[in-house]
Scaffold this motif. Sequence first.
Motif, PDB file in Angstrom:
ATOM      1  N   THR A 148     114.056 -75.120  36.027  1.00  0.00           N
ATOM      2  CA  THR A 148     114.941 -74.681  37.100  1.00  0.00           C
ATOM      3  C   THR A 148     114.157 -74.149  38.302  1.00  0.00           C
ATOM      4  O   THR A 148     114.658 -74.173  39.420  1.00  0.00           O
ATOM      5  CB  THR A 148     115.899 -73.584  36.608  1.00  0.00           C
ATOM      6  OG1 THR A 148     115.124 -72.527  36.070  1.00  0.00           O
ATOM      7  CG2 THR A 148     116.836 -74.126  35.573  1.00  0.00           C
ATOM      8  N   ASP A 192     113.375 -70.869  34.491  1.00  0.00           N
ATOM      9  CA  ASP A 192     112.331 -71.387  33.612  1.00  0.00           C
ATOM     10  C   ASP A 192     111.573 -72.467  34.374  1.00  0.00           C
ATOM     11  O   ASP A 192     111.823 -72.703  35.557  1.00  0.00           O
ATOM     12  CB  ASP A 192     112.914 -71.896  32.284  1.00  0.00           C
ATOM     13  CG  ASP A 192     113.923 -73.010  32.488  1.00  0.00           C
ATOM     14  OD1 ASP A 192     113.842 -73.689  33.522  1.00  0.00           O
ATOM     15  OD2 ASP A 192     114.778 -73.198  31.604  1.00  0.00           O
ATOM     16  N   LEU A 193     110.674 -73.130  33.713  1.00  0.00           N
ATOM     17  CA  LEU A 193     109.814 -74.091  34.406  1.00  0.00           C
ATOM     18  C   LEU A 193     110.611 -75.187  35.105  1.00  0.00           C
ATOM     19  O   LEU A 193     110.268 -75.638  36.190  1.00  0.00           O
ATOM     20  CB  LEU A 193     108.862 -74.736  33.398  1.00  0.00           C
ATOM     21  CG  LEU A 193     107.483 -74.074  33.356  1.00  0.00           C
ATOM     22  CD1 LEU A 193     106.640 -74.707  32.282  1.00  0.00           C
ATOM     23  CD2 LEU A 193     106.795 -74.185  34.707  1.00  0.00           C
ATOM     24  N   GLU A 214     119.091 -68.939  34.694  1.00  0.00           N
ATOM     25  CA  GLU A 214     117.845 -68.493  34.095  1.00  0.00           C
ATOM     26  C   GLU A 214     116.677 -69.201  34.781  1.00  0.00           C
ATOM     27  O   GLU A 214     116.737 -70.401  35.042  1.00  0.00           O
ATOM     28  CB  GLU A 214     117.855 -68.860  32.615  1.00  0.00           C
ATOM     29  CG  GLU A 214     117.550 -67.685  31.720  1.00  0.00           C
ATOM     30  CD  GLU A 214     117.733 -68.090  30.269  1.00  0.00           C
ATOM     31  OE1 GLU A 214     116.722 -68.250  29.597  1.00  0.00           O
ATOM     32  OE2 GLU A 214     118.895 -68.258  29.847  1.00  0.00           O
TER      33      GLU A 214
END
Lengths: 224, 416
Positions: free
Chosen positions: A18, A15-16, A13
Amino acid sequence: MICLYCHSRIREEADLITMFKRRKPLCMPCRKKLSLWRSGGRCGFCHRLVDREEDTCPDCRFLAGNYRRPGKIMCMMDYTGEVKMLFHRYKFTKDAALSEVIAMFLKCRFGEYDMSIPIPVSAARMEERGYNQTSMVLRAAKVPYRDILATDKAARQSELGKRARLTAPNPFYLKEGRAASSLAGKRVLVVDDIYTTGITVHQALEKIYTMKPDAADVLTFSKA
Amino acid sequence: MIIKHMKGEIYMDRGVDPDKYICHRCSNDMKRYFYKYHSAYHGTDVVYCLKCVNIGRSDSVTPLRVIHTARKPEPCRYHLDFELSEAQQAASDRIVEALSAHSDMLLYAVTGAGKTEIVFEAISLARRRGMNVAFVSPRIDVVKEVHLRLSGAFRDSDIDLLYTGVKETFEHRFTVCTVHQLYNYIDHFGLIIVDETDAFPMSSDRQLLNAVRRAAAASSTTVLMTATPDRGMIEFAGAENVVTLTRRYHGHDLAIPKVVWQGITKDVNRRRLPAGLEGLITGILEKGRRVLVFVPEISLMEKLQPLVAAKFPGADSVYSGDEERYGKVDSMRNGRTRVLLTTTILERGVTFKNLDVIVVGAETFNSDSLVQICGRTGRKTDDPVGNIWFLAEYNTGHIRRTIRIIKNFNAGRTTL
């Protein structure tokens, strides 16, 4: 991005956190499988699985009688069935990509040492495999290292018994040059892929100790 | 030709084309399945194929070497403890015809039809004519089991056995192996039998069916065997070459699954054994039968197993990476374990006596798997039916399709 161990695709996923992290070439289930440590008592020095927990196991006591010991031995992965498979693929089917996987498991403060020295492979092995399995992992982990050891050993260690390994003459020698002669007073880390009887590492150390380093420790990817 | 790594004449200058990213051994051309690194030893970058690295590395710095195919007939007698049923005999005759006509064949047979025995006559005939024979499957368990059965029947033949890590080879004339091993053969076999063609990873990897094509000689016969064919397989064999077997060898109907509308994840997450599941297992054990509980995921199984074991002591669980896998299956076989939780690894190739089956989370399985799972029950003549329960939270197309396929089999029809 695929997992270099099981070759399945990794879907992560975004997100900030990763988004700004470097992507790792190993999927979560594989990472879990490979990080497993078997439960049980361990030798306080070489981390071998033993029946009764003690500071030094018979193997270590035996080696200490024949060789000068390293300061400490660090072991990164337990030699479970899965890890055994990993090293088999890495060393014998020449799946060089797995160096990146093994590099992920190196948890060691390399900065504390002045020099990292991988155990060399013989010319015969080099021709067969095309790479030194130890230095390839160090390169994947972006650890600087110096090739100051060489070997003329022909037989495969894993095919030799303990006695044969011990009675054979020390196959290692120091390469001529500045690097070897500058070892005096330095902190040195000797790196090997798999620690089985410990004789290989101790023979390499024997040569290194002749140059009077300040300290010498051992890092091994896995302990058989 | 057979690709050998160390000997033979050069077939390709290098195994992998480093600019176009094509593997000449397995014909992989997806760039993400190649790995590139700089080799100080070779003084260049090395590119190798990750798809087929397990059967020996194919890379951009080593040539592919081959040895040429030799063909030699042998008498190849076999023996069977029983006689084929009428339907089995008819199917066997069709395959023998196909062998003479060099045409392919799709054997669409219900689970427990006795597929392996049907091809014995064709194997024997092919070997007598000097054709090389391969019996392949995507599943290692199936490969091992078939090798045992063929070795028992063809006692005078040397049968090769090949799968990752295991190599028992004679002269490559009669080979039992996983499908991946066929990457090493080009134009070599006169008869190839593919068992469990619908199993993972063949179902999702078209490349493997191409490998079968390439391993087959110019005039040859490939027999695909499956209980759930898809369009690709029918195209491969040709619609006129489909042979169907809707009866099991003992002639009884397949059990029709009973669907129970119940989800179990909520209970399991609260560390409770779902009441429905408990009731079903109790009922099965009271009748002195055994049960396989199929679970969709390993993580769910790990949570469910202690709950089941607390109520039914001795309940065990098994999954593909389990080191004690074969021991656990054996103890189920000889009756020490009576409740076994499993992932889809036991969906094919296993036979247990007096077995009932429960599928939890049935809504997550596809119909190929469900048909195979239902096929685990009633495989013995003295226990020919068995019971199947699906525990599902909601209905799905795959559940409906599974029941339709089974009802059609029982009515003597196929579902294409």
